[in-house]
Design a protein around this motif. Structure first.
Motif, PDB file in Angstrom:
ATOM      1  N   GLU A 235      92.147  -5.457 -30.778  1.00 25.63           N
ATOM      2  CA  GLU A 235      93.407  -5.326 -30.054  1.00 25.63           C
ATOM      3  C   GLU A 235      94.395  -4.414 -30.773  1.00 25.63           C
ATOM      4  O   GLU A 235      94.567  -4.484 -31.996  1.00 25.63           O
ATOM      5  CB  GLU A 235      94.039  -6.702 -29.860  1.00 25.63           C
ATOM      6  CG  GLU A 235      95.268  -6.689 -28.982  1.00 25.63           C
ATOM      7  CD  GLU A 235      95.807  -8.085 -28.722  1.00 25.63           C
ATOM      8  OE1 GLU A 235      96.778  -8.189 -27.957  1.00 25.63           O
ATOM      9  OE2 GLU A 235      95.253  -9.048 -29.278  1.00 25.63           O
ATOM     10  N   ALA A 236      95.039  -3.555 -30.014  1.00 21.10           N
ATOM     11  CA  ALA A 236      96.122  -2.714 -30.520  1.00 21.10           C
ATOM     12  C   ALA A 236      97.342  -2.946 -29.633  1.00 21.10           C
ATOM     13  O   ALA A 236      97.404  -2.456 -28.504  1.00 21.10           O
ATOM     14  CB  ALA A 236      95.716  -1.249 -30.498  1.00 21.10           C
ATOM     15  N   ASP A 237      98.313  -3.697 -30.135  1.00 17.59           N
ATOM     16  CA  ASP A 237      99.487  -4.044 -29.326  1.00 17.59           C
ATOM     17  C   ASP A 237     100.301  -2.815 -28.936  1.00 17.59           C
ATOM     18  O   ASP A 237     100.852  -2.745 -27.837  1.00 17.59           O
ATOM     19  CB  ASP A 237     100.374  -5.027 -30.097  1.00 17.59           C
ATOM     20  CG  ASP A 237      99.687  -6.374 -30.306  1.00 17.59           C
ATOM     21  OD1 ASP A 237      98.860  -6.739 -29.445  1.00 17.59           O
ATOM     22  OD2 ASP A 237      99.968  -7.028 -31.322  1.00 17.59           O
ATOM     23  N   ASP A 238     100.356  -1.857 -29.850  1.00 13.78           N
ATOM     24  CA  ASP A 238     101.136  -0.647 -29.598  1.00 13.78           C
ATOM     25  C   ASP A 238     100.178   0.521 -29.388  1.00 13.78           C
ATOM     26  O   ASP A 238      99.476   0.928 -30.314  1.00 13.78           O
ATOM     27  CB  ASP A 238     102.051  -0.373 -30.789  1.00 13.78           C
ATOM     28  CG  ASP A 238     102.944   0.849 -30.573  1.00 13.78           C
ATOM     29  OD1 ASP A 238     102.794   1.540 -29.538  1.00 13.78           O
ATOM     30  OD2 ASP A 238     103.791   1.105 -31.450  1.00 13.78           O
ATOM     31  N   PRO A 239     100.102   1.098 -28.186  1.00 17.47           N
ATOM     32  CA  PRO A 239      99.158   2.195 -27.932  1.00 17.47           C
ATOM     33  C   PRO A 239      99.525   3.503 -28.621  1.00 17.47           C
ATOM     34  O   PRO A 239      98.732   4.444 -28.614  1.00 17.47           O
ATOM     35  CB  PRO A 239      99.223   2.352 -26.409  1.00 17.47           C
ATOM     36  CG  PRO A 239     100.570   1.868 -26.030  1.00 17.47           C
ATOM     37  CD  PRO A 239     100.884   0.755 -26.983  1.00 17.47           C
ATOM     38  N   ASP A 240     100.709   3.546 -29.244  1.00 14.30           N
ATOM     39  CA  ASP A 240     101.159   4.784 -29.872  1.00 14.30           C
ATOM     40  C   ASP A 240     101.035   4.751 -31.395  1.00 14.30           C
ATOM     41  O   ASP A 240     101.626   5.573 -32.095  1.00 14.30           O
ATOM     42  CB  ASP A 240     102.601   5.088 -29.466  1.00 14.30           C
ATOM     43  CG  ASP A 240     102.718   5.376 -27.969  1.00 14.30           C
ATOM     44  OD1 ASP A 240     101.888   6.147 -27.456  1.00 14.30           O
ATOM     45  OD2 ASP A 240     103.605   4.795 -27.322  1.00 14.30           O
ATOM     46  N   ILE A 241     100.241   3.804 -31.901  1.00 17.79           N
ATOM     47  CA  ILE A 241      99.990   3.760 -33.338  1.00 17.79           C
ATOM     48  C   ILE A 241      98.657   4.443 -33.649  1.00 17.79           C
ATOM     49  O   ILE A 241      97.821   4.655 -32.777  1.00 17.79           O
ATOM     50  CB  ILE A 241      99.944   2.305 -33.855  1.00 17.79           C
ATOM     51  CG1 ILE A 241      98.789   1.534 -33.174  1.00 17.79           C
ATOM     52  CG2 ILE A 241     101.281   1.607 -33.639  1.00 17.79           C
ATOM     53  CD1 ILE A 241      98.507   0.179 -33.784  1.00 17.79           C
ATOM     54  N   ARG A 242      98.467   4.772 -34.923  1.00 16.45           N
ATOM     55  CA  ARG A 242      97.187   5.297 -35.363  1.00 16.45           C
ATOM     56  C   ARG A 242      96.200   4.128 -35.458  1.00 16.45           C
ATOM     57  O   ARG A 242      96.528   3.094 -36.049  1.00 16.45           O
ATOM     58  CB  ARG A 242      97.338   5.977 -36.725  1.00 16.45           C
ATOM     59  CG  ARG A 242      96.092   6.698 -37.185  1.00 16.45           C
ATOM     60  CD  ARG A 242      96.387   7.639 -38.339  1.00 16.45           C
ATOM     61  NE  ARG A 242      96.777   6.938 -39.558  1.00 16.45           N
ATOM     62  CZ  ARG A 242      97.061   7.558 -40.695  1.00 16.45           C
ATOM     63  NH1 ARG A 242      97.037   8.883 -40.763  1.00 16.45           N
ATOM     64  NH2 ARG A 242      97.402   6.864 -41.770  1.00 16.45           N
TER      65      ARG A 242
ATOM     66  N   LYS B 268      95.480  11.242 -32.042  1.00 18.77           N
ATOM     67  CA  LYS B 268      96.335  10.731 -33.115  1.00 18.77           C
ATOM     68  C   LYS B 268      96.680   9.261 -32.938  1.00 18.77           C
ATOM     69  O   LYS B 268      96.984   8.571 -33.907  1.00 18.77           O
ATOM     70  CB  LYS B 268      97.620  11.555 -33.187  1.00 18.77           C
ATOM     71  CG  LYS B 268      97.406  12.995 -33.641  1.00 18.77           C
ATOM     72  CD  LYS B 268      98.744  13.714 -33.787  1.00 18.77           C
ATOM     73  CE  LYS B 268      98.543  15.140 -34.300  1.00 18.77           C
ATOM     74  NZ  LYS B 268      99.840  15.854 -34.461  1.00 18.77           N
ATOM     75  N   THR B 269      96.658   8.781 -31.692  1.00 15.11           N
ATOM     76  CA  THR B 269      97.067   7.406 -31.411  1.00 15.11           C
ATOM     77  C   THR B 269      95.985   6.711 -30.586  1.00 15.11           C
ATOM     78  O   THR B 269      95.045   7.337 -30.104  1.00 15.11           O
ATOM     79  CB  THR B 269      98.381   7.370 -30.625  1.00 15.11           C
ATOM     80  OG1 THR B 269      98.154   7.936 -29.313  1.00 15.11           O
ATOM     81  CG2 THR B 269      99.458   8.174 -31.334  1.00 15.11           C
TER      82      THR B 269
END
Length: 647
Positions: A409-416, A575-576
């Motif tokens: 899971e990645a809560d923030d789609p704009d993170i690396r 990048k993300t």
């Protein structure tokens, strides 16, 4: 790109022509070998395949005038593929053979000297994994008109030794063809070994360059079509009875599915046995995918890189039923995993050598034949594992799946993304048709623990030899065998730098593989291992040297995406997490070789994969002054004390 699998080839027409007793055909040794190889077939369960589907080659003075000329002469009968690195060509051939269920293989020809010695790593990989590949290295002159010749290794104590002798210990069969007529028995023995489900691996026919070009009157029968049956030996009646008794007496049985399940195409038979008996199934790296991830009896990977569910079952099992597994140290956690009171082993294996391991009850048979016989016998006795046992591992598996979801899971789609999150995005995208290829680094551990295999051949991790550089060429071979399926090569930066050269081959041949490069600036797997054994990650980072001369400075300005693009591959940078999701979807639909490049976040800052659920033995320095090594030795001795020998 596909190779001919039917009888409709020129060589078939020639070889089926009426022959007069004693009739001969005058050809060079190389021409005769190519003609012979083009007429060999395999058969299993009514499926007939061309045994040698194609030949890979890099030409030099040791093979250009022999096999090179022969491949031109018979180009219609024997497809040819141009490689860039000899080791890579073997990896591509191995990938093709594995995807072809060992019923079809490729040959690889090289010159003498470095071309031949570059085969050694690939040959070892093939033999360790029991996958067929035919190696045809050039050799020095048999007649020795000039001694030494270019690239010849002079051995003062033995005039008949060449660098090709390096291939002896990593080959299942080796011969040097020093006279033309010697090719006949050697070629037949080579085919026997390639098609033997117990013996198969790398087969080497060393070909002196003068003998390759020498003409001989060959009996026409040598070029007749031959069909080599890949056998399915059934279980011995007494061994089967002992196996059934052991299963019926067990209370906590556990099946360990190895690569032999796939080689035998025994997945359906295993699923039927598991469903009928409620016995849980764990899988080795080679066996993962033997059951779909959502099969009620699948409990995931086992061993050092396994799931908590499978490893806890292993610790409490009273009967371990190995199916087509070699019981490597990763599977047994270096002898510390199977520690239940009175635990016994039942080993269904086509190879007696593996069937008798761990003092197990041997059931020497083809995996599918043996599983079908076990299912029939156990159904007669209406044998099933206790319902409470099934509930226990089902609940534990559900808890493990929550851990997989958390890693993905990645809560923030704009993170690396982290490496597990990269796998999570890919997991959302693929279906049963996708094939994932990996071999080395930290990815095999994450994949074994986390990946949800949707088909019998989706999970292609080469972990018998765990060879860096395998992934990209193997993906080419797999795509050749499965031209209509998405094929992904998952590589870290360390593996990519080992062997990216076959990207050029994929571009040249239009082989639409997908390469996913994960940049983490070093050897992440070995870095973690180094830290755990007191090595302090020394020499494992891809960074500038710092003032203390360690590699702890800034990351190197290496642009792997630009490198892949320079080799002709289309490259998508991400990048993300959001970028990655779009790039992977675009790559999956691409009909040209495509690369997705992503720099990953370390698990130090966000959630990573669950840690190892079982130990692995890497000896730690017995004496040291640095505190990291002293503490690691204390931990090592604690684990060693738990090791158990099964006698």
């Amino acid at each position: 790109m596909t190779e001919p699998t039917s009888k409709a080839t020129k060589v078939t027409a020639v070889s089926n022509a009426p022959k007069k007793p004693g009739a001969t055909t005058r050809l060079t040794v190389a021409q005769a070998l190519v003609r012979f190889l083009a007429a060999q077939y395999t058969e299993r369960d009514g499926e007939r395949r061309r045994l040698i589907g194609a030949t890979w080659g890099i030409f030099g003075h040791g093979n250009v005038a022999g096999l090179g000329q022969a491949l031109v002469e018979y180009a219609d009968e024997m497809p040819y593929h141009q490689g860039r690195n000899e080791q890579s060509m073997v990896h591509a051939a191995v990938g093709y053979a594995r995807q072809s269920n060992r019923l079809s293989a490729h040959a690889v020809t090289t010159s003498i000297g470095p071309g031949a010695t570059n085969l050694v790593t690939g040959a070892a990989l093939a033999t360790v994994n029991h996958l067929p590949v035919l190696l045809l290295p050039g050799d020095t002159f048999a007649t020795r008109p000039a001694d030494p010749v270019l690239q010849q290794l002079e051995t003062p104590y033995a005039g008949d030794v060449s660098v090709n002798d390096c291939l002896r210990p990593v080959s299942r069969y080796f011969d040097r063809i020093s006279r033309p007529e010697a090719l006949i028995p050697a070629a037949l023995q080579a085919m026997r070994v390639l098609t033997d489900p117990v013996e198969t691996g790398a087969v080497t026919l060393a070909l002196p360059q003068d003998v390759q070009a020498e003409a001989y009157d060959w009996p026409q029968e040598f070029f007749a079509e031959r069909t080599w049956t890949v056998r399915r030996p059934p279980a011995d009646v007494s061994e089967l009875a002992a196996a059934v008794t052991a299963i019926r007496e067990s209370r906590r049985p556990l099946i360990v599915a190895g690569g032999g399940v796939h080689h035998s195409r025994a997945e359906d038979a295993l699923a039927e046995l598991a469903a009928a008996t409620r016995i849980p199934v764990a899988s080795t790296q080679a066996g993962k995918g033997s059951l779909r991830f959502d099969h009620p009896q699948d409990v995931g990977g086992i061993g050092h890189t396994g799931t908590a569910t499978a490893d806890e079952l292993a610790r409490t099992a009273d009967l371990v039923i190995g199916v087509g597994t070699r019981y490597t140290d990763f599977t047994t956690a270096s002898g510390t995993l199977f520690t239940g009171t009175g635990v016994r082993f039942l080993n269904l294996n086509i190879a007696p050598y593996d069937g008798h391991k761990l003092s197990g009850i041997p059931l020497i048979a083809d995996a599918r034949s043996g599983l079908e016989a076990l299912t029939e016998a156990l159904l007669l006795h209406e044998h099933r594992a206790e319902p409470a046992y099934a509930t226990e591992y089902a609940d534990d598996k559900e808890r493990w799946e929550y851990r997989v979801d958390a890693a993905y899971e990645a809560d923030d789609p704009d993170i690396r993304p982290t490496q597990p999150q990269v796998l999570g995005v890919l997991d959302e995208l693929v279906d049963e048709s996708d094939i994932l290829i990996n071999a080395a680094g930290s990815l095999p551990g994450d994949l074994h623990k986390l990946w949800r295999a949707r088909s019998r051949d989706q999970y292609h991790v080469e972990y018998g030899y765990s060879c860096m550089g395998y992934e990209i060429p193997a993906a080419i071979g797999v795509r050749m065998a499965a031209p209509d399926r998405p094929v992904w090569a998952l590589v870290g930066d360390g593996t990519y730098l080992m062997m990216p050269t076959e990207i050029v081959t994929a571009v040249q041949e239009g082989i639409a593989i997908k390469v996913l490069i994960l940049q983490n600036h070093g050897y992440a797997s070995i870095g973690g291992l180094s830290e755990s054994v007191g090595g302090e990650r020394y020499g494992t980072a891809y960074r500038y040297r710092a003032e203390d001369r360690t590699y702890t400075g800034a990351p190197l300005p290496v642009d792997l995406a630009a490198n892949a693009a320079s080799l002709g591959m289309r490259v998508l940078r991400a990048k993300t997490v959001r970028d990655l999701r779009a790039a992977l979807a675009e790559a999956r639909s691409a009909d040209t070789p495509t690369c997705v490049y992503v720099e990953t976040e370390t698990a130090d800052t966000v959630s990573g994969a669950p840690p190892a659920q079982a130990w692995w033995d890497v000896p730690v320095a017995e004496t040291a002054t640095r505190s990291s090594a002293v503490k690691a030795r204390e931990e090592y001795e604690r684990h060693v004390a738990a090791r158990r020998r099964h006698l």
